[in-house]
Design an enzyme around this catalytic site. Sequence first.
Site, PDB file in Angstrom:
ATOM      1  N   ALA A  93      -2.180  -3.743  30.638  1.00 24.56           N
ATOM      2  CA  ALA A  93      -2.554  -3.033  31.865  1.00 24.56           C
ATOM      3  C   ALA A  93      -2.765  -3.972  33.051  1.00 24.56           C
ATOM      4  O   ALA A  93      -2.649  -3.548  34.203  1.00 24.56           O
ATOM      5  CB  ALA A  93      -3.809  -2.204  31.624  1.00 24.56           C
ATOM      6  N   ASP A 122      -0.750 -14.740  40.774  1.00 22.50           N
ATOM      7  CA  ASP A 122      -0.973 -16.015  41.446  1.00 22.50           C
ATOM      8  C   ASP A 122      -0.992 -17.185  40.461  1.00 22.50           C
ATOM      9  O   ASP A 122      -0.489 -18.271  40.772  1.00 22.50           O
ATOM     10  CB  ASP A 122      -2.277 -15.984  42.242  1.00 22.50           C
ATOM     11  CG  ASP A 122      -2.188 -15.147  43.504  1.00 22.50           C
ATOM     12  OD1 ASP A 122      -1.066 -14.770  43.911  1.00 22.50           O
ATOM     13  OD2 ASP A 122      -3.254 -14.872  44.094  1.00 22.50           O
ATOM     14  N   ARG A 166       2.200   2.871  36.188  1.00 13.88           N
ATOM     15  CA  ARG A 166       2.775   1.815  35.357  1.00 13.88           C
ATOM     16  C   ARG A 166       4.098   1.289  35.924  1.00 13.88           C
ATOM     17  O   ARG A 166       4.649   0.323  35.430  1.00 13.88           O
ATOM     18  CB  ARG A 166       2.984   2.295  33.927  1.00 13.88           C
ATOM     19  CG  ARG A 166       1.678   2.593  33.202  1.00 13.88           C
ATOM     20  CD  ARG A 166       1.922   2.915  31.741  1.00 13.88           C
ATOM     21  NE  ARG A 166       0.771   3.546  31.143  1.00 13.88           N
ATOM     22  CZ  ARG A 166      -0.260   2.895  30.617  1.00 13.88           C
ATOM     23  NH1 ARG A 166      -0.296   1.580  30.628  1.00 13.88           N
ATOM     24  NH2 ARG A 166      -1.261   3.562  30.078  1.00 13.88           N
ATOM     25  N   HIS A 219       6.998  -5.768  27.830  1.00 15.47           N
ATOM     26  CA  HIS A 219       6.242  -4.560  27.478  1.00 15.47           C
ATOM     27  C   HIS A 219       6.853  -3.936  26.233  1.00 15.47           C
ATOM     28  O   HIS A 219       8.087  -3.903  26.102  1.00 15.47           O
ATOM     29  CB  HIS A 219       6.283  -3.525  28.604  1.00 15.47           C
ATOM     30  CG  HIS A 219       5.709  -4.023  29.877  1.00 15.47           C
ATOM     31  ND1 HIS A 219       4.359  -4.081  30.091  1.00 15.47           N
ATOM     32  CD2 HIS A 219       6.300  -4.510  30.982  1.00 15.47           C
ATOM     33  CE1 HIS A 219       4.144  -4.582  31.298  1.00 15.47           C
ATOM     34  NE2 HIS A 219       5.299  -4.864  31.854  1.00 15.47           N
ATOM     35  N   LEU A 220       6.014  -3.429  25.365  1.00 14.45           N
ATOM     36  CA  LEU A 220       6.499  -2.726  24.179  1.00 14.45           C
ATOM     37  C   LEU A 220       7.127  -1.385  24.547  1.00 14.45           C
ATOM     38  O   LEU A 220       8.181  -1.020  24.039  1.00 14.45           O
ATOM     39  CB  LEU A 220       5.346  -2.505  23.192  1.00 14.45           C
ATOM     40  CG  LEU A 220       4.793  -3.768  22.551  1.00 14.45           C
ATOM     41  CD1 LEU A 220       3.415  -3.527  21.977  1.00 14.45           C
ATOM     42  CD2 LEU A 220       5.741  -4.272  21.484  1.00 14.45           C
ATOM     43  N   SER A 221       6.477  -0.659  25.437  1.00 12.38           N
ATOM     44  CA  SER A 221       6.980   0.652  25.846  1.00 12.38           C
ATOM     45  C   SER A 221       7.812   0.515  27.115  1.00 12.38           C
ATOM     46  O   SER A 221       7.762  -0.507  27.803  1.00 12.38           O
ATOM     47  CB  SER A 221       5.813   1.617  26.095  1.00 12.38           C
ATOM     48  OG  SER A 221       5.071   1.209  27.230  1.00 12.38           O
ATOM     49  N   ARG A 235       6.982   6.118  31.939  1.00 12.08           N
ATOM     50  CA  ARG A 235       5.604   6.552  31.748  1.00 12.08           C
ATOM     51  C   ARG A 235       4.963   6.916  33.076  1.00 12.08           C
ATOM     52  O   ARG A 235       5.646   7.158  34.062  1.00 12.08           O
ATOM     53  CB  ARG A 235       4.829   5.453  31.004  1.00 12.08           C
ATOM     54  CG  ARG A 235       5.417   5.213  29.598  1.00 12.08           C
ATOM     55  CD  ARG A 235       4.660   4.202  28.812  1.00 12.08           C
ATOM     56  NE  ARG A 235       3.298   4.676  28.567  1.00 12.08           N
ATOM     57  CZ  ARG A 235       2.317   3.905  28.118  1.00 12.08           C
ATOM     58  NH1 ARG A 235       2.559   2.624  27.875  1.00 12.08           N
ATOM     59  NH2 ARG A 235       1.116   4.384  27.909  1.00 12.08           N
ATOM     60  N   TYR A 270       3.126   2.814  20.945  1.00 14.47           N
ATOM     61  CA  TYR A 270       3.284   1.385  20.676  1.00 14.47           C
ATOM     62  C   TYR A 270       3.774   1.058  19.270  1.00 14.47           C
ATOM     63  O   TYR A 270       3.997  -0.108  18.963  1.00 14.47           O
ATOM     64  CB  TYR A 270       1.964   0.659  20.948  1.00 14.47           C
ATOM     65  CG  TYR A 270       1.501   0.820  22.371  1.00 14.47           C
ATOM     66  CD1 TYR A 270       2.160   0.170  23.409  1.00 14.47           C
ATOM     67  CD2 TYR A 270       0.430   1.650  22.693  1.00 14.47           C
ATOM     68  CE1 TYR A 270       1.768   0.336  24.727  1.00 14.47           C
ATOM     69  CE2 TYR A 270       0.016   1.816  24.015  1.00 14.47           C
ATOM     70  CZ  TYR A 270       0.690   1.159  25.020  1.00 14.47           C
ATOM     71  OH  TYR A 270       0.300   1.325  26.327  1.00 14.47           O
ATOM     72  N   ARG A 311      -3.444   1.455  17.623  1.00 13.03           N
ATOM     73  CA  ARG A 311      -3.619   2.010  18.973  1.00 13.03           C
ATOM     74  C   ARG A 311      -2.388   2.815  19.373  1.00 13.03           C
ATOM     75  O   ARG A 311      -1.281   2.285  19.470  1.00 13.03           O
ATOM     76  CB  ARG A 311      -3.819   0.868  19.967  1.00 13.03           C
ATOM     77  CG  ARG A 311      -3.862   1.333  21.405  1.00 13.03           C
ATOM     78  CD  ARG A 311      -3.872   0.148  22.360  1.00 13.03           C
ATOM     79  NE  ARG A 311      -3.821   0.625  23.730  1.00 13.03           N
ATOM     80  CZ  ARG A 311      -3.119   0.053  24.689  1.00 13.03           C
ATOM     81  NH1 ARG A 311      -2.405  -1.030  24.434  1.00 13.03           N
ATOM     82  NH2 ARG A 311      -3.111   0.546  25.896  1.00 13.03           N
ATOM     83  N   GLU A 325       8.302 -11.137  31.879  1.00  8.99           N
ATOM     84  CA  GLU A 325       7.376 -10.017  31.696  1.00  8.99           C
ATOM     85  C   GLU A 325       7.871  -9.184  30.524  1.00  8.99           C
ATOM     86  O   GLU A 325       9.055  -8.867  30.429  1.00  8.99           O
ATOM     87  CB  GLU A 325       7.352  -9.171  32.970  1.00  8.99           C
ATOM     88  CG  GLU A 325       6.461  -7.961  32.879  1.00  8.99           C
ATOM     89  CD  GLU A 325       6.498  -7.120  34.150  1.00  8.99           C
ATOM     90  OE1 GLU A 325       6.199  -5.917  34.039  1.00  8.99           O
ATOM     91  OE2 GLU A 325       6.819  -7.646  35.235  1.00  8.99           O
ATOM     92  N   HIS A 383      -0.282  -4.157  36.071  1.00 12.41           N
ATOM     93  CA  HIS A 383      -0.299  -3.214  37.180  1.00 12.41           C
ATOM     94  C   HIS A 383      -1.470  -3.429  38.134  1.00 12.41           C
ATOM     95  O   HIS A 383      -1.566  -2.746  39.144  1.00 12.41           O
ATOM     96  CB  HIS A 383      -0.349  -1.783  36.631  1.00 12.41           C
ATOM     97  CG  HIS A 383       0.512  -1.601  35.426  1.00 12.41           C
ATOM     98  ND1 HIS A 383       1.889  -1.651  35.480  1.00 12.41           N
ATOM     99  CD2 HIS A 383       0.194  -1.412  34.125  1.00 12.41           C
ATOM    100  CE1 HIS A 383       2.380  -1.480  34.258  1.00 12.41           C
ATOM    101  NE2 HIS A 383       1.374  -1.337  33.422  1.00 12.41           N
ATOM    102  N   PRO A 402      -4.833  -7.403  27.316  1.00  9.03           N
ATOM    103  CA  PRO A 402      -5.825  -6.489  26.769  1.00  9.03           C
ATOM    104  C   PRO A 402      -5.238  -5.402  25.882  1.00  9.03           C
ATOM    105  O   PRO A 402      -4.170  -4.862  26.158  1.00  9.03           O
ATOM    106  CB  PRO A 402      -6.485  -5.886  28.012  1.00  9.03           C
ATOM    107  CG  PRO A 402      -5.505  -6.067  29.106  1.00  9.03           C
ATOM    108  CD  PRO A 402      -4.761  -7.326  28.780  1.00  9.03           C
ATOM    109  N   ASN A 403      -5.956  -5.148  24.822  1.00 10.48           N
ATOM    110  CA  ASN A 403      -5.683  -4.096  23.849  1.00 10.48           C
ATOM    111  C   ASN A 403      -4.489  -4.367  22.943  1.00 10.48           C
ATOM    112  O   ASN A 403      -4.235  -3.592  22.022  1.00 10.48           O
ATOM    113  CB  ASN A 403      -5.529  -2.729  24.536  1.00 10.48           C
ATOM    114  CG  ASN A 403      -6.759  -2.364  25.327  1.00 10.48           C
ATOM    115  OD1 ASN A 403      -7.874  -2.417  24.810  1.00 10.48           O
ATOM    116  ND2 ASN A 403      -6.578  -2.043  26.599  1.00 10.48           N
ATOM    117  N   ASN A 426       3.029 -10.533  27.950  1.00 12.63           N
ATOM    118  CA  ASN A 426       2.751  -9.106  27.846  1.00 12.63           C
ATOM    119  C   ASN A 426       1.319  -8.951  28.360  1.00 12.63           C
ATOM    120  O   ASN A 426       0.355  -9.107  27.620  1.00 12.63           O
ATOM    121  CB  ASN A 426       2.866  -8.612  26.406  1.00 12.63           C
ATOM    122  CG  ASN A 426       2.609  -7.120  26.299  1.00 12.63           C
ATOM    123  OD1 ASN A 426       2.090  -6.491  27.221  1.00 12.63           O
ATOM    124  ND2 ASN A 426       2.970  -6.545  25.162  1.00 12.63           N
TER     125      ASN A 426
END
Length: 147
Positions: free
Chosen positions: A77, A87, A111, A100-102, A107, A23, A18, A98, A80, A10-11, A74
Amino acid sequence: MTSILVLNGPNINLLGTRQPEVYGTTTLAQIEESCHQTAAELGCEIAFRQSNHEGTMIDEIHAARGVHAGIVLNAGAYTHTSIALMDAIASVELPAIELHLSNVHAREPFRHVSYISKVSIGIICGFGPAGYPLALRAMADHLGAAV
Protein backbone atom coordinates in the site's frame (compact mmCIF):
# COMPACT_ATOMS: atom_id res chain seq x y z
CA MET A 1 28.65 -11.29 -8.21
CA THR A 2 25.64 -9.06 -8.85
CA SER A 3 23.39 -8.58 -5.83
CA ILE A 4 19.75 -7.48 -5.89
CA LEU A 5 17.65 -6.33 -2.94
CA VAL A 6 14.12 -7.76 -2.92
CA LEU A 7 12.16 -5.55 -0.54
CA ASN A 8 8.60 -6.22 0.55
CA GLY A 9 6.32 -3.81 2.35
CA PRO A 10 3.36 -3.89 4.71
CA ASN A 11 1.16 -6.94 5.06
CA ILE A 12 3.24 -9.01 2.64
CA ASN A 13 4.25 -11.13 5.64
CA LEU A 14 0.62 -12.35 5.77
CA LEU A 15 0.68 -13.89 2.29
CA GLY A 16 -0.93 -17.30 2.16
CA THR A 17 -3.69 -16.28 4.56
CA ARG A 18 -4.41 -12.63 3.71
CA GLN A 19 -7.19 -12.28 1.12
CA PRO A 20 -6.27 -15.45 -0.79
CA GLU A 21 -8.87 -14.53 -3.43
CA VAL A 22 -6.70 -11.52 -4.29
CA TYR A 23 -3.16 -12.56 -3.32
CA GLY A 24 -3.28 -16.36 -3.56
CA THR A 25 -2.17 -18.98 -1.08
CA THR A 26 1.59 -18.86 -1.62
CA THR A 27 3.46 -17.75 1.49
CA LEU A 28 6.23 -15.19 1.66
CA ALA A 29 8.65 -17.96 2.64
CA GLN A 30 7.75 -19.84 -0.55
CA ILE A 31 8.27 -16.68 -2.62
CA GLU A 32 11.63 -16.14 -0.96
CA GLU A 33 12.70 -19.69 -1.82
CA SER A 34 11.62 -19.14 -5.43
CA CYS A 35 13.64 -15.93 -5.54
CA HIS A 36 16.76 -17.65 -4.23
CA GLN A 37 16.36 -20.40 -6.86
CA THR A 38 15.94 -17.83 -9.63
CA ALA A 39 18.92 -15.82 -8.42
CA ALA A 40 21.07 -18.96 -8.43
CA GLU A 41 20.01 -19.68 -12.02
CA LEU A 42 20.94 -16.12 -12.98
CA GLY A 43 24.27 -16.19 -11.17
CA CYS A 44 23.12 -13.40 -8.84
CA GLU A 45 22.79 -12.99 -5.12
CA ILE A 46 19.73 -11.55 -3.41
CA ALA A 47 18.90 -10.07 -0.06
CA PHE A 48 15.22 -10.70 0.71
CA ARG A 49 13.57 -8.37 3.23
CA GLN A 50 10.09 -7.48 4.49
CA SER A 51 8.91 -4.73 6.79
CA ASN A 52 5.60 -3.27 7.81
CA HIS A 53 7.34 0.01 8.67
CA GLU A 54 7.98 2.74 6.13
CA GLY A 55 11.08 4.05 7.91
CA THR A 56 12.64 0.59 8.01
CA MET A 57 12.03 0.22 4.30
CA ILE A 58 13.69 3.56 3.67
CA ASP A 59 16.66 2.43 5.77
CA GLU A 60 16.89 -0.76 3.67
CA ILE A 61 16.87 1.28 0.46
CA HIS A 62 19.56 3.62 1.78
CA ALA A 63 21.68 0.66 2.89
CA ALA A 64 21.42 -0.88 -0.59
CA ARG A 65 23.65 1.81 -2.06
CA GLY A 66 27.10 0.38 -2.69
CA VAL A 67 25.94 -3.12 -1.73
CA HIS A 68 23.28 -4.06 -4.30
CA ALA A 69 23.11 -3.31 -7.99
CA GLY A 70 19.31 -2.99 -8.11
CA ILE A 71 16.10 -3.18 -6.13
CA VAL A 72 12.90 -5.17 -6.68
CA LEU A 73 10.26 -3.45 -4.57
CA ASN A 74 6.81 -4.67 -3.61
CA ALA A 75 5.91 -1.67 -1.47
CA GLY A 76 2.34 -2.85 -0.91
CA ALA A 77 0.00 0.00 0.00
CA TYR A 78 2.97 2.36 0.41
CA THR A 79 3.14 2.35 -3.40
CA HIS A 80 0.13 4.63 -3.45
CA THR A 81 1.03 6.88 -0.54
CA SER A 82 4.75 7.16 0.11
CA ILE A 83 6.60 10.08 -1.36
CA ALA A 84 9.34 9.19 1.15
CA LEU A 85 9.93 5.77 -0.47
CA MET A 86 9.95 7.43 -3.90
CA ASP A 87 12.53 9.93 -2.69
CA ALA A 88 14.66 7.17 -1.14
CA ILE A 89 14.79 5.24 -4.41
CA ALA A 90 15.64 8.40 -6.35
CA SER A 91 18.33 9.26 -3.79
CA VAL A 92 20.26 5.99 -3.97
CA GLU A 93 20.35 6.08 -7.77
CA LEU A 94 19.86 2.32 -8.16
CA PRO A 95 17.55 0.84 -10.77
CA ALA A 96 14.29 -0.32 -9.21
CA ILE A 97 11.43 -2.47 -10.44
CA GLU A 98 7.99 -1.96 -8.93
CA LEU A 99 6.25 -5.27 -8.25
CA HIS A 100 2.68 -6.21 -7.30
CA LEU A 101 1.07 -9.61 -6.91
CA SER A 102 -2.32 -8.37 -8.08
CA ASN A 103 -3.17 -6.27 -11.11
CA VAL A 104 -3.48 -2.94 -9.34
CA HIS A 105 -4.95 -1.36 -12.50
CA ALA A 106 -7.95 -3.69 -12.33
CA ARG A 107 -8.65 -2.79 -8.71
CA GLU A 108 -9.84 0.28 -6.80
CA PRO A 109 -8.99 3.64 -8.40
CA PHE A 110 -6.69 4.69 -5.53
CA ARG A 111 -4.44 1.74 -6.43
CA HIS A 112 -3.93 3.18 -9.92
CA VAL A 113 -1.67 5.89 -8.48
CA SER A 114 1.95 4.91 -7.90
CA TYR A 115 4.71 7.08 -6.51
CA ILE A 116 7.15 4.18 -6.95
CA SER A 117 6.62 3.91 -10.71
CA LYS A 118 7.90 7.46 -11.14
CA VAL A 119 11.39 6.29 -10.13
CA SER A 120 11.30 2.71 -11.47
CA ILE A 121 12.66 1.25 -14.68
CA GLY A 122 9.53 -0.90 -14.99
CA ILE A 123 6.48 -2.40 -13.32
CA ILE A 124 5.38 -6.02 -13.03
CA CYS A 125 1.87 -6.62 -11.72
CA GLY A 126 -0.89 -9.18 -11.83
CA PHE A 127 1.14 -12.37 -12.13
CA GLY A 128 0.96 -13.38 -8.47
CA PRO A 129 4.08 -15.02 -7.03
CA ALA A 130 5.41 -15.62 -10.57
CA GLY A 131 6.05 -11.88 -10.73
CA TYR A 132 9.05 -12.19 -8.43
CA PRO A 133 11.16 -14.40 -10.74
CA LEU A 134 10.03 -12.23 -13.67
CA ALA A 135 11.25 -9.13 -11.84
CA LEU A 136 14.58 -10.74 -10.95
CA ARG A 137 15.12 -11.82 -14.56
CA ALA A 138 14.20 -8.34 -15.79
CA MET A 139 16.58 -6.72 -13.33
CA ALA A 140 19.40 -9.13 -14.15
CA ASP A 141 18.87 -8.42 -17.84
CA HIS A 142 18.87 -4.68 -17.18
CA LEU A 143 22.11 -5.02 -15.24
CA GLY A 144 23.66 -7.24 -17.89
CA ALA A 145 23.91 -10.11 -15.42
CA ALA A 146 21.49 -12.58 -17.03
CA VAL A 147 22.92 -15.93 -18.11
